[in-house]
Design an enzyme around this catalytic site. Sequence first.
Site, PDB file in Angstrom:
ATOM      1  N   SER A   1      -7.271 -14.246 -18.144  1.00 30.02           N
ATOM      2  CA  SER A   1      -6.168 -13.250 -18.890  1.00 30.02           C
ATOM      3  C   SER A   1      -4.905 -14.120 -19.560  1.00 30.02           C
ATOM      4  O   SER A   1      -4.380 -13.578 -20.549  1.00 30.02           O
ATOM      5  CB  SER A   1      -5.869 -12.446 -17.762  1.00 30.02           C
ATOM      6  OG  SER A   1      -4.624 -12.964 -17.144  1.00 30.02           O
TER       7      SER A   1
ATOM      8  N   LYS B   1       2.398  -2.377 -13.641  1.00 29.83           N
ATOM      9  CA  LYS B   1       1.760  -3.099 -12.788  1.00 29.83           C
ATOM     10  C   LYS B   1       0.778  -2.266 -12.121  1.00 29.83           C
ATOM     11  O   LYS B   1      -0.586  -2.715 -12.067  1.00 29.83           O
ATOM     12  CB  LYS B   1       2.757  -3.535 -11.583  1.00 29.83           C
ATOM     13  CG  LYS B   1       3.681  -4.575 -12.226  1.00 29.83           C
ATOM     14  CD  LYS B   1       4.515  -5.193 -11.374  1.00 29.83           C
ATOM     15  CE  LYS B   1       5.883  -5.727 -11.907  1.00 29.83           C
ATOM     16  NZ  LYS B   1       5.648  -6.869 -12.926  1.00 29.83           N
ATOM     17  N   GLY B   2       0.848  -1.049 -11.998  1.00 33.22           N
ATOM     18  CA  GLY B   2      -0.098  -0.289 -11.351  1.00 33.22           C
ATOM     19  C   GLY B   2      -1.651   0.182 -12.485  1.00 33.22           C
ATOM     20  O   GLY B   2      -2.590  -0.307 -12.095  1.00 33.22           O
TER      21      GLY B   2
ATOM     22  N   GLY C   1      -2.653 -21.477  -8.494  1.00 31.32           N
ATOM     23  CA  GLY C   1      -3.741 -20.914  -7.860  1.00 31.32           C
ATOM     24  C   GLY C   1      -3.046 -20.084  -6.610  1.00 31.32           C
ATOM     25  O   GLY C   1      -2.251 -19.077  -7.101  1.00 31.32           O
TER      26      GLY C   1
ATOM     27  N   ASP D   1      -1.312  -9.103 -11.876  1.00 34.25           N
ATOM     28  CA  ASP D   1      -1.919  -7.876 -11.874  1.00 34.25           C
ATOM     29  C   ASP D   1      -3.511  -7.986 -11.973  1.00 34.25           C
ATOM     30  O   ASP D   1      -4.308  -7.186 -11.567  1.00 34.25           O
ATOM     31  CB  ASP D   1      -1.294  -6.875 -12.969  1.00 34.25           C
ATOM     32  CG  ASP D   1      -0.043  -6.688 -12.683  1.00 34.25           C
ATOM     33  OD1 ASP D   1       0.420  -6.520 -11.499  1.00 34.25           O
ATOM     34  OD2 ASP D   1       0.766  -6.420 -13.726  1.00 34.25           O
TER      35      ASP D   1
HETATM   36  O1  RIB Z   1       3.044  -7.255 -14.385  1.00 36.35           O
HETATM   37  C1  RIB Z   1       3.151  -7.033 -15.908  1.00 36.35           C
HETATM   38  C2  RIB Z   1       3.890  -5.785 -15.936  1.00 36.35           C
HETATM   39  O2  RIB Z   1       5.122  -5.590 -15.274  1.00 36.35           O
HETATM   40  C3  RIB Z   1       3.805  -5.444 -17.226  1.00 36.35           C
HETATM   41  O3  RIB Z   1       2.814  -4.886 -17.995  1.00 36.35           O
HETATM   42  C4  RIB Z   1       5.148  -4.584 -17.382  1.00 36.35           C
HETATM   43  O4  RIB Z   1       4.885  -3.429 -17.844  1.00 36.35           O
HETATM   44  C5  RIB Z   1       5.588  -4.672 -15.998  1.00 36.35           C
HETATM   45  O5  RIB Z   1       5.246  -3.584 -15.415  1.00 36.35           O
END
Ligand code: RIB
Length: 305
Positions: free
Chosen positions: A282, A39-40, A225, A252
């Site tokens: 995406s 996520k980061g 949304g 993300d």
């Molecule tokens: O939010 C998606 C992400 O969650 C993926 O890329 C996976 O690695 C997890 O961290």
Amino acid sequence: MDIAVIGSNMVDLITYIDRMPKLGETLEAPRFSIGCGGKGANQAVAAAKLGSDVMMLTKVGDDLFAENTLKNFQRYGINTDYVVAVKGVSSGVAPIFVDKSSQNSILIIKGANNNLSIEDIEHAADAIKKCKLIILQLEIPLSVVYYAIDFGAKNNIPVILNPAPAVPNLDINYVCKCDFFMPNETELEILTGLPVSNLEEILVAANLLISKGLKNLIVTLGEKGAVWLDGKDIHHISPYRVNAIDTSGAGDAFIGCFAHYLVKTHDILKSLNMASAFSAYSVTGQGTQVSYPDKTQFDNFMSKL
Ligand code: RIB
């Protein structure tokens, strides 16, 4: 530097499935792909692809994946001065299952992400202090997340906290110190213990959090949304209708894009609308980071809407 992401990186092992196997069953799946995720890292890459100067504070393991992750950050121009390898530990890995309706289920093995420490933040303190925004998620130790929130507050750097994956016992005092708290509806449900099966229920749960003193609560709602509550008003952020193929990493994408435009424009509503469009783009491609558009692709997409 614009943005410091203090968080996770993972290797995404994405299996596209017709259905999940039953217990004891072996089932053939049509496709597999491997990519950089976490996520980061995803949020960092989303902002960097749009042109933000991003630094990443994260830990990789002692394996084949580590070098690839480092190179991947560098490919997108992300500062890797504080990406550190940990001896004797695996990199973070995420087996992901994407079904025929484009929805995903994710397992995470945090690996080296678990080794990110308060000392790592202190070591990078001078660099972080030069950033205009800090982004945090929950794939690193909670104590480090809390320390980073205090670090941001002490140094007047706005903080976005994406409480993913959700933990039910998140300390609300720290949440209230963040400038932007950004769960999705599932995370909102886990955090509040309230149902979120329709917009009415989502707003009840969101208002419960707001009543505790949150500054800005943004709940991302996937194809519906997002909603932004600031303690006074409720703003609905419209979705962009697209043909979804793979929703992995879309949340993300939303956060990274929001961060990029927030730093550039200081306009929350505009940044949320751009984030909604960016995350819609995406989901039209497979994978996480590789499905995010760069600035040219995104501008092109926006011009056709
Ligand atoms: O939010 C998606 C992400 O969650 C993926 O890329 C996976 O690695 C997890 O961290």
